[in-house]
Motif scaffolding. Sequence first.
Motif, PDB file in Angstrom:
ATOM      1  N   UNK A  46       0.835  -1.202   0.000  1.00  0.00           N
ATOM      2  CA  UNK A  46       0.000   0.000   0.000  1.00  0.00           C
ATOM      3  C   UNK A  46       0.867   1.248   0.000  1.00  0.00           C
ATOM      4  N   UNK A  47       1.898   1.248   0.828  1.00  0.00           N
ATOM      5  CA  UNK A  47       2.814   2.387   0.893  1.00  0.00           C
ATOM      6  C   UNK A  47       3.540   2.578  -0.431  1.00  0.00           C
ATOM      7  N   UNK A  48       3.961   1.480  -1.043  1.00  0.00           N
ATOM      8  CA  UNK A  48       4.661   1.543  -2.321  1.00  0.00           C
ATOM      9  C   UNK A  48       3.774   2.169  -3.396  1.00  0.00           C
ATOM     10  N   UNK A  49       2.491   1.790  -3.417  1.00  0.00           N
ATOM     11  CA  UNK A  49       1.562   2.350  -4.404  1.00  0.00           C
ATOM     12  C   UNK A  49       1.318   3.834  -4.151  1.00  0.00           C
ATOM     13  N   UNK A  50       1.178   4.217  -2.887  1.00  0.00           N
ATOM     14  CA  UNK A  50       0.945   5.626  -2.552  1.00  0.00           C
ATOM     15  C   UNK A  50       2.138   6.480  -2.972  1.00  0.00           C
ATOM     16  N   UNK A  51       3.334   6.029  -2.630  1.00  0.00           N
ATOM     17  CA  UNK A  51       4.531   6.793  -2.963  1.00  0.00           C
ATOM     18  C   UNK A  51       4.737   6.900  -4.476  1.00  0.00           C
ATOM     19  N   UNK A  52       4.548   5.784  -5.180  1.00  0.00           N
ATOM     20  CA  UNK A  52       4.747   5.803  -6.628  1.00  0.00           C
ATOM     21  C   UNK A  52       3.678   6.641  -7.319  1.00  0.00           C
ATOM     22  N   UNK A  53       2.423   6.543  -6.861  1.00  0.00           N
ATOM     23  CA  UNK A  53       1.352   7.363  -7.438  1.00  0.00           C
ATOM     24  C   UNK A  53       1.650   8.844  -7.234  1.00  0.00           C
ATOM     25  N   UNK A  54       2.192   9.188  -6.074  1.00  0.00           N
ATOM     26  CA  UNK A  54       2.548  10.578  -5.791  1.00  0.00           C
ATOM     27  C   UNK A  54       3.616  11.078  -6.756  1.00  0.00           C
ATOM     28  N   UNK A  55       4.631  10.242  -7.016  1.00  0.00           N
ATOM     29  CA  UNK A  55       5.697  10.651  -7.937  1.00  0.00           C
ATOM     30  C   UNK A  55       5.186  10.722  -9.370  1.00  0.00           C
ATOM     31  N   UNK A  56       4.287   9.820  -9.755  1.00  0.00           N
ATOM     32  CA  UNK A  56       3.723   9.830 -11.107  1.00  0.00           C
ATOM     33  C   UNK A  56       2.937  11.126 -11.333  1.00  0.00           C
ATOM     34  N   UNK A  57       2.140  11.527 -10.348  1.00  0.00           N
ATOM     35  CA  UNK A  57       1.391  12.787 -10.442  1.00  0.00           C
ATOM     36  C   UNK A  57       2.366  13.960 -10.537  1.00  0.00           C
ATOM     37  N   UNK A  58       3.446  13.892  -9.754  1.00  0.00           N
ATOM     38  CA  UNK A  58       4.481  14.930  -9.765  1.00  0.00           C
ATOM     39  C   UNK A  58       5.061  15.111 -11.173  1.00  0.00           C
ATOM     40  N   UNK A  59       5.415  13.991 -11.814  1.00  0.00           N
ATOM     41  CA  UNK A  59       6.035  14.058 -13.129  1.00  0.00           C
ATOM     42  C   UNK A  59       5.057  14.513 -14.211  1.00  0.00           C
ATOM     43  N   UNK A 237       6.657  12.069  -3.691  1.00  0.00           N
ATOM     44  CA  UNK A 237       6.886  13.175  -4.625  1.00  0.00           C
ATOM     45  C   UNK A 237       8.357  13.580  -4.662  1.00  0.00           C
ATOM     46  N   UNK A 238       9.011  13.587  -3.493  1.00  0.00           N
ATOM     47  CA  UNK A 238      10.397  14.037  -3.443  1.00  0.00           C
ATOM     48  C   UNK A 238      11.386  12.878  -3.592  1.00  0.00           C
ATOM     49  N   UNK A 239      11.146  11.777  -2.876  1.00  0.00           N
ATOM     50  CA  UNK A 239      12.080  10.652  -2.925  1.00  0.00           C
ATOM     51  C   UNK A 239      12.006   9.865  -4.207  1.00  0.00           C
ATOM     52  N   UNK A 240      10.793   9.568  -4.682  1.00  0.00           N
ATOM     53  CA  UNK A 240      10.630   8.841  -5.936  1.00  0.00           C
ATOM     54  C   UNK A 240      10.572   9.797  -7.120  1.00  0.00           C
ATOM     55  N   UNK A 241      10.155  11.045  -6.861  1.00  0.00           N
ATOM     56  CA  UNK A 241       9.977  12.015  -7.925  1.00  0.00           C
ATOM     57  C   UNK A 241      11.189  12.874  -8.167  1.00  0.00           C
ATOM     58  N   UNK A 242      11.411  13.861  -7.306  1.00  0.00           N
ATOM     59  CA  UNK A 242      12.501  14.813  -7.500  1.00  0.00           C
ATOM     60  C   UNK A 242      13.861  14.128  -7.541  1.00  0.00           C
ATOM     61  N   UNK A 243      14.116  13.189  -6.618  1.00  0.00           N
ATOM     62  CA  UNK A 243      15.417  12.506  -6.590  1.00  0.00           C
ATOM     63  C   UNK A 243      15.644  11.712  -7.872  1.00  0.00           C
ATOM     64  N   UNK A 244      14.593  11.066  -8.364  1.00  0.00           N
ATOM     65  CA  UNK A 244      14.701  10.283  -9.591  1.00  0.00           C
ATOM     66  C   UNK A 244      14.997  11.189 -10.781  1.00  0.00           C
ATOM     67  N   UNK A 245      14.376  12.365 -10.790  1.00  0.00           N
ATOM     68  CA  UNK A 245      14.603  13.329 -11.857  1.00  0.00           C
ATOM     69  C   UNK A 245      16.040  13.847 -11.822  1.00  0.00           C
ATOM     70  N   UNK A 246      16.558  14.107 -10.623  1.00  0.00           N
ATOM     71  CA  UNK A 246      17.943  14.539 -10.481  1.00  0.00           C
ATOM     72  C   UNK A 246      18.905  13.455 -10.964  1.00  0.00           C
ATOM     73  N   UNK A 247      18.562  12.200 -10.661  1.00  0.00           N
ATOM     74  CA  UNK A 247      19.395  11.073 -11.108  1.00  0.00           C
ATOM     75  C   UNK A 247      19.450  11.022 -12.633  1.00  0.00           C
ATOM     76  N   UNK A 248      18.285  11.131 -13.281  1.00  0.00           N
ATOM     77  CA  UNK A 248      18.247  11.080 -14.737  1.00  0.00           C
ATOM     78  C   UNK A 248      18.981  12.269 -15.357  1.00  0.00           C
ATOM     79  N   UNK A 249      18.904  13.429 -14.691  1.00  0.00           N
ATOM     80  CA  UNK A 249      19.633  14.598 -15.182  1.00  0.00           C
ATOM     81  C   UNK A 249      21.138  14.371 -15.079  1.00  0.00           C
ATOM     82  N   UNK A 250      21.581  13.734 -13.988  1.00  0.00           N
ATOM     83  CA  UNK A 250      23.010  13.462 -13.799  1.00  0.00           C
ATOM     84  C   UNK A 250      23.532  12.430 -14.784  1.00  0.00           C
ATOM     85  N   UNK A 251      22.640  11.510 -15.220  1.00  0.00           N
ATOM     86  CA  UNK A 251      23.031  10.471 -16.175  1.00  0.00           C
ATOM     87  C   UNK A 251      23.546  11.082 -17.476  1.00  0.00           C
TER      88      UNK A 251
END
Length: 307
Positions: A46-59, A237-251
Motif C-alpha cells: 500500500x505504501x509503495x503504491x501511494x509513494x509511486x502514485x505521488x511521484x507519477x502525479x508529480x512528473x 513526490x520528493x524521494x521517488x519524484x525529485x530525486x529520480x529526476x535529479x538522477x536522470x539529469x546526472x546520467x
Amino acid sequence: MTESLWSSKRSFNLPEGTYLIILAAAIYGLTIVLTKGALEQIPPFTLLCIQTASSVIFFWTIVIFQGIQVPLRWTTLKLSLAGLLEPGLSYIFGMFGLALTTASNATFISTTEPAITMALSWLILREHFNLAFVGLGLLACVGVSFIVTPDGTSITSGSIWGDLLVCLSVLFASLYAITAARSVQRLHPVVLAAIQQSVALILFIMMLVGALWLGFESFEFTPAMWGNLVIAIASGAFGYGLAFLLYLAAVRYLPASRLSLYLTLTPVFGAIGAYFILGERLLVSQGFGGSLIILAVIGISCLPHSK
C-alpha cells in the motif's frame, strides 16, 4: 562573493552533474528514513503504491504545465518498459527480501550495487576502469558496511532466500542504471521518468490487488494515519519524484558506474536523518564509515572521466 564561489568550484574541479547526483543521494537517504516511519502504520505494498502514485502525479504535472511533448511512437513504449526494472522488480524483490531477512543484511547486500554496476558496464557498455577508480569504489563499499553494520554482528542472521531476493533487487537496479544512460539521451528526462514510473505503478497496483485478494495484506484507514499518509505522499513526490529526476539529469553527464559510487552517500544521509528525525544513535564506527565514503567520493570526483 560570486567570484570567490566560482573560483572555489573550479578548484574542486567537480565533474558536471556531480552536484545533481549528490543531492539525489541526500533525498534518497531522507526518503528511507521517512518510509521507515510510515511503515509503522501503512502496509508495504500500500505504501509503495501511494509513494509511486505521488511521484507519477508529480512528473505528469510537470509534463502538462510545461507543455513537454510526449512522442507517441514505438520507441517511447520500449523506453517505458525499463520502469519494470526500477522501481518495478527491484523494489518488489527488495521488499519481499526484506520481509525474509534482516534490515542490516538487506542494506549490506545493497552495497554491492556499485560493483555489480561496474561489472555490467564493463560487459555491456564496454567501459574501462583504472585501478584508482576500482580502489576508491571498494573504499566506498567498506565505508557503507561500517554504517549499516556498526557493531559487526548482524550480518550472520537472516534467511538465505531473503538474501537472494535482495541480490536480485540489486541486480535489477544495476541493469536499470546502465539502460538509463542510453534512454535519457533519446527522451526528455521528465517524460522518461513519468512513463517509466507509470509502468511501475501499474505493476505495483496489480501486486497490491493480488496481495489484498490473497489476504497477504490489509489496510484500514483511521484518522491517526493522517500524519503518515502525508509523509507517504511527500516522500513519494520528493524521494521517488525529485530525486529520480535529479538522477536522470546526472546520467547525461556521468557514466552509470560513477553514478552508482556517488549513491553510496545515500546511507550517510540516511544515518544523519535517522539521528535527527527518528532519534536513532549515531555511533563512532558509523562516523568513520561516512568519512571513508566522503573520501572515496572526493577521490572519484578528482579522477578524469569520459562519458
